[in-house]
Design a protein around this motif. Sequence first.
Motif, PDB file in Angstrom:
ATOM      1  N   LYS A  26      27.996 -34.712  -0.674  1.00 27.24           N
ATOM      2  CA  LYS A  26      27.986 -34.398   0.214  1.00 27.24           C
ATOM      3  C   LYS A  26      28.427 -33.549   0.587  1.00 27.24           C
ATOM      4  CE  LYS A  26      27.798 -39.314   1.533  1.00 27.24           C
ATOM      5  NZ  LYS A  26      27.109 -40.338  -0.240  1.00 27.24           N
ATOM      6  N   LEU A  27      29.835 -33.200   0.255  1.00 28.74           N
ATOM      7  CA  LEU A  27      30.934 -31.980   0.520  1.00 28.74           C
ATOM      8  C   LEU A  27      30.502 -30.631   0.066  1.00 28.74           C
ATOM      9  CD1 LEU A  27      34.187 -33.801   0.007  1.00 28.74           C
ATOM     10  CD2 LEU A  27      33.293 -33.511   1.983  1.00 28.74           C
ATOM     11  N   GLU A  28      29.592 -30.805  -1.276  1.00 30.52           N
ATOM     12  CA  GLU A  28      29.795 -29.383  -1.716  1.00 30.52           C
ATOM     13  C   GLU A  28      27.286 -29.126  -1.022  1.00 30.52           C
ATOM     14  OE1 GLU A  28      29.406 -29.507  -6.287  1.00 30.52           O
ATOM     15  OE2 GLU A  28      31.812 -28.857  -6.166  1.00 30.52           O
ATOM     16  N   GLY A  29      27.177 -30.376  -0.601  1.00 28.19           N
ATOM     17  CA  GLY A  29      25.728 -30.129   0.106  1.00 28.19           C
ATOM     18  C   GLY A  29      25.529 -29.972   0.950  1.00 28.19           C
ATOM     19  N   ASP A  30      25.542 -31.203   1.656  1.00 25.36           N
ATOM     20  CA  ASP A  30      25.258 -31.311   3.066  1.00 25.36           C
ATOM     21  C   ASP A  30      26.712 -31.531   4.005  1.00 25.36           C
ATOM     22  OD1 ASP A  30      23.237 -32.547   2.363  1.00 25.36           O
ATOM     23  OD2 ASP A  30      23.858 -34.953   2.690  1.00 25.36           O
ATOM     24  N   ALA A  31      27.699 -30.897   3.609  1.00 25.18           N
ATOM     25  CA  ALA A  31      28.733 -30.175   4.450  1.00 25.18           C
ATOM     26  C   ALA A  31      29.076 -29.161   4.423  1.00 25.18           C
ATOM     27  CB  ALA A  31      30.128 -31.003   4.348  1.00 25.18           C
ATOM     28  N   ALA A  42      28.394 -36.201   7.944  1.00 21.46           N
ATOM     29  CA  ALA A  42      28.842 -35.710   5.690  1.00 21.46           C
ATOM     30  C   ALA A  42      30.161 -35.811   5.995  1.00 21.46           C
ATOM     31  CB  ALA A  42      27.895 -34.294   6.251  1.00 21.46           C
ATOM     32  N   LEU A  43      31.193 -35.393   6.915  1.00 22.51           N
ATOM     33  CA  LEU A  43      32.536 -34.565   6.116  1.00 22.51           C
ATOM     34  C   LEU A  43      33.379 -36.982   6.508  1.00 22.51           C
ATOM     35  CD1 LEU A  43      33.529 -31.811   8.045  1.00 22.51           C
ATOM     36  CD2 LEU A  43      33.454 -32.393   5.713  1.00 22.51           C
ATOM     37  N   ARG A  44      32.605 -37.191   7.039  1.00 25.99           N
ATOM     38  CA  ARG A  44      33.234 -38.292   8.005  1.00 25.99           C
ATOM     39  C   ARG A  44      32.142 -39.922   6.965  1.00 25.99           C
ATOM     40  NH1 ARG A  44      32.348 -37.206  13.318  1.00 25.99           N
ATOM     41  NH2 ARG A  44      29.894 -38.302  13.251  1.00 25.99           N
ATOM     42  N   LYS A  45      31.677 -39.919   6.600  1.00 24.33           N
ATOM     43  CA  LYS A  45      31.425 -40.451   5.339  1.00 24.33           C
ATOM     44  C   LYS A  45      31.952 -40.402   3.945  1.00 24.33           C
ATOM     45  CE  LYS A  45      26.609 -41.398   6.491  1.00 24.33           C
ATOM     46  NZ  LYS A  45      24.675 -40.797   6.354  1.00 24.33           N
ATOM     47  N   ALA A  46      31.929 -38.559   3.911  1.00 29.61           N
ATOM     48  CA  ALA A  46      32.796 -39.001   2.215  1.00 29.61           C
ATOM     49  C   ALA A  46      34.410 -38.726   2.636  1.00 29.61           C
ATOM     50  CB  ALA A  46      32.763 -36.399   2.218  1.00 29.61           C
ATOM     51  N   GLU A  47      34.410 -38.749   3.657  1.00 31.38           N
ATOM     52  CA  GLU A  47      36.350 -39.878   3.952  1.00 31.38           C
ATOM     53  C   GLU A  47      36.336 -40.750   3.625  1.00 31.38           C
ATOM     54  OE1 GLU A  47      38.288 -38.662   7.837  1.00 31.38           O
ATOM     55  OE2 GLU A  47      38.170 -36.553   7.347  1.00 31.38           O
ATOM     56  N   ILE A  48      35.768 -40.937   3.684  1.00 29.61           N
ATOM     57  CA  ILE A  48      35.313 -43.017   3.958  1.00 29.61           C
ATOM     58  C   ILE A  48      35.159 -43.461   2.131  1.00 29.61           C
ATOM     59  CG2 ILE A  48      34.201 -45.325   4.100  1.00 29.61           C
ATOM     60  CD1 ILE A  48      33.427 -43.679   7.023  1.00 29.61           C
ATOM     61  N   TYR A  89      38.613 -33.357  -4.360  1.00 33.22           N
ATOM     62  CA  TYR A  89      37.428 -33.177  -3.628  1.00 33.22           C
ATOM     63  C   TYR A  89      38.511 -33.665  -1.974  1.00 33.22           C
ATOM     64  CZ  TYR A  89      33.895 -32.862  -6.736  1.00 33.22           C
ATOM     65  OH  TYR A  89      32.858 -32.696  -7.799  1.00 33.22           O
ATOM     66  N   LYS A  90      39.733 -34.022  -2.532  1.00 33.25           N
ATOM     67  CA  LYS A  90      40.516 -34.351  -0.902  1.00 33.25           C
ATOM     68  C   LYS A  90      41.077 -33.362  -0.630  1.00 33.25           C
ATOM     69  CE  LYS A  90      43.052 -38.538  -1.565  1.00 33.25           C
ATOM     70  NZ  LYS A  90      44.041 -39.807  -1.691  1.00 33.25           N
ATOM     71  N   LYS A  91      41.171 -32.458  -1.424  1.00 25.29           N
ATOM     72  CA  LYS A  91      41.560 -31.002  -0.330  1.00 25.29           C
ATOM     73  C   LYS A  91      40.332 -30.346  -0.049  1.00 25.29           C
ATOM     74  CE  LYS A  91      43.867 -26.550  -1.660  1.00 25.29           C
ATOM     75  NZ  LYS A  91      42.672 -25.551  -1.625  1.00 25.29           N
ATOM     76  N   LEU A  92      39.343 -30.217  -0.307  1.00 28.65           N
ATOM     77  CA  LEU A  92      37.545 -29.893  -0.397  1.00 28.65           C
ATOM     78  C   LEU A  92      38.009 -30.146   0.676  1.00 28.65           C
ATOM     79  CD1 LEU A  92      35.583 -27.922  -0.946  1.00 28.65           C
ATOM     80  CD2 LEU A  92      34.517 -29.474  -1.829  1.00 28.65           C
ATOM     81  N   SER A  93      37.600 -31.366   1.127  1.00 29.19           N
ATOM     82  CA  SER A  93      37.596 -31.866   2.412  1.00 29.19           C
ATOM     83  C   SER A  93      38.290 -31.504   3.641  1.00 29.19           C
ATOM     84  CB  SER A  93      37.416 -33.874   2.254  1.00 29.19           C
ATOM     85  OG  SER A  93      36.732 -34.029   3.248  1.00 29.19           O
TER      86      SER A  93
END
Length: 240
Positions: A26-31, A42-48, A89-93
């Motif tokens: 999600k972070l490296e693709g969709d976001a 995409a960012l909301r789903k990644a956070e969950i 991935y928290k930092k990337l988000s």
Amino acid sequence: MDQPPTVLFESYEQDFRHIIDSVRQKLEGDARSSVGEQRKAALRKAEIELDEADDIVSQLETEIQGIPKSVQGPYTTRLKQARADLNKYKKLSKDLHSQAQRSDLLGAYSRNQQHSDDPYGERSERERLLAGHEVLNDGTRRLQESTSVALQTEAYGAEILTTLRGQREQIENSRDMLNTADRNIDRASTTIGKMIRHCQETLTVWFPYRMYKQRVIIGAITVFFVILIIVILYFKLVRR
């Protein structure tokens, strides 16, 4: 039957890897490739999913406590790697969230610039600057007035303190004078007492008997009244 700690650890680790792979996609693709609401979704789903991964890492930290020390080394390394991946991935988000917010702000600014047809925009900006300058000058003037009032108040306070100091000195001087008067009165009382005792002693020497004292006193009073009557008659009869 309870499962060994190593089996539980590996099971939780497998779940963690599955969630991290989904977050990475999600972070490296969709976001990165999408914009607008798709990126936000995409960012909301990644956070969950990152929250779920965080819970699993906490569970891994709990399970590793039950693994024997003799075989705990490799599992400790795998736990550190899981924690490092989670933080990565928290930092990337967080970075992607910041980029999305900046993009939204820049897009809104660009739209406002494109739709702005005010020919007096520069003039309005100048008027706002002049108004701000006037407000600043007014604030400076008020500050100067407040400073002047504070200085005057300080001067009045100093004058009042000087007056109070003078009054205090006067009160102290008056108190010293009263103390001196008290001492003088005490001395006078002592002197009068001595004189009375001396007179009593003299009368005792001259009139050793009490009867004689009373006769002398009565005689003196009688002579005084006789003289007083003669004086009154003189002024009544002779001088009239």
